[in-house]
Design a protein around this motif. Sequence first.
Motif, PDB file in Angstrom:
ATOM      1  N   GLU A  25      -1.698  -0.828 -13.672  1.00  0.00           N
ATOM      2  CA  GLU A  25      -1.949  -1.059 -12.251  1.00  0.00           C
ATOM      3  C   GLU A  25      -3.213  -1.892 -12.052  1.00  0.00           C
ATOM      4  OE1 GLU A  25      -2.113   2.744 -10.422  1.00  0.00           O
ATOM      5  OE2 GLU A  25       0.083   2.916 -10.216  1.00  0.00           O
ATOM      6  N   TYR A  26      -4.206  -1.653 -12.890  1.00  0.00           N
ATOM      7  CA  TYR A  26      -5.435  -2.444 -12.810  1.00  0.00           C
ATOM      8  C   TYR A  26      -5.163  -3.910 -13.151  1.00  0.00           C
ATOM      9  CZ  TYR A  26      -9.911  -4.422 -14.254  1.00  0.00           C
ATOM     10  OH  TYR A  26     -10.990  -5.236 -14.405  1.00  0.00           O
ATOM     11  N   ASN A  68      -2.420  -5.527 -12.769  1.00  0.00           N
ATOM     12  CA  ASN A  68      -1.605  -6.127 -11.712  1.00  0.00           C
ATOM     13  C   ASN A  68      -2.243  -6.036 -10.328  1.00  0.00           C
ATOM     14  OD1 ASN A  68       0.867  -6.885 -13.273  1.00  0.00           O
ATOM     15  ND2 ASN A  68       0.902  -4.685 -13.683  1.00  0.00           N
ATOM     16  N   VAL A 106      -2.840  -3.490  -8.400  1.00  0.00           N
ATOM     17  CA  VAL A 106      -2.130  -2.608  -7.485  1.00  0.00           C
ATOM     18  C   VAL A 106      -2.614  -1.180  -7.709  1.00  0.00           C
ATOM     19  CG1 VAL A 106      -0.095  -4.080  -7.375  1.00  0.00           C
ATOM     20  CG2 VAL A 106      -0.215  -2.274  -9.103  1.00  0.00           C
ATOM     21  N   GLY A 107      -2.336  -0.312  -6.769  1.00  0.00           N
ATOM     22  CA  GLY A 107      -2.706   1.084  -6.920  1.00  0.00           C
ATOM     23  C   GLY A 107      -4.187   1.317  -6.676  1.00  0.00           C
TER      24      GLY A 107
END
Length: 231
Positions: A158-159, A161, A163-164
């Motif tokens: 997620e990091y 990309n 996101v999150g």
Amino acid sequence: MVVETVQNVMASIEEVTTSGRPPLSGTPEIKQAIRICILTSKKELMACTGKETAQKDASQALLDKIEQPTFWTSLAEAHTHLEPLVITTNATQGDHAHLDVVLIMLGNLFYTYCDTIKYSFKNNPLLIQQNLWSMFKCNYEHMEQRPVDKKLKVAFMEYLNAVGDISRCNRLIKFALRLFLIVPNSAMIERVFSRFGTVHTKLRNRLHPEKVRKVVLVKANIDCVYGTSCH
């Protein structure tokens, strides 16, 4: 006379190097000072080299080379090529030069010496997500001495990309902090050992090792907070 001339040359060089200007900007002044020294005191300079023929020939060759315009052009080119390396060396040898500093300086060297137009990071197979995860996994397990889990892998991906919410994974944050606190040089340790020599001298050779350690730590902290010019 030669001593006075050389002193004037050294004064000109010192003025250039302590003026706060970039080193290359002082090249004309240094060039002029050295040329004046050669023109006005060439015989005296030759006499300082020694009486042997080989020494005189080497000195004459050196003086002839300095008088040529190509010498100063080559010197300027060498300065241009070497200055980024000197800056990188000084930056990465600092007491608080963490891995982020090393990364920035290496990136600066890449953009300085490489053809960034032809090179694309997207084509680097090492930078695909799976390879980045493998490198992270290897370093994490080596430093933390425990295996990674699915939650940590999800947070890492997620990091990558963007996101999150990364703040939900404390293990990833703590590992990043631990990683970037590493100082990958021994310069500070070498300076500490040098301080031991200035404290534990021949006149003070009966000092207890623990006393020496405390004095060195205090001096190191003073230098860190106030600088070395205060004492």
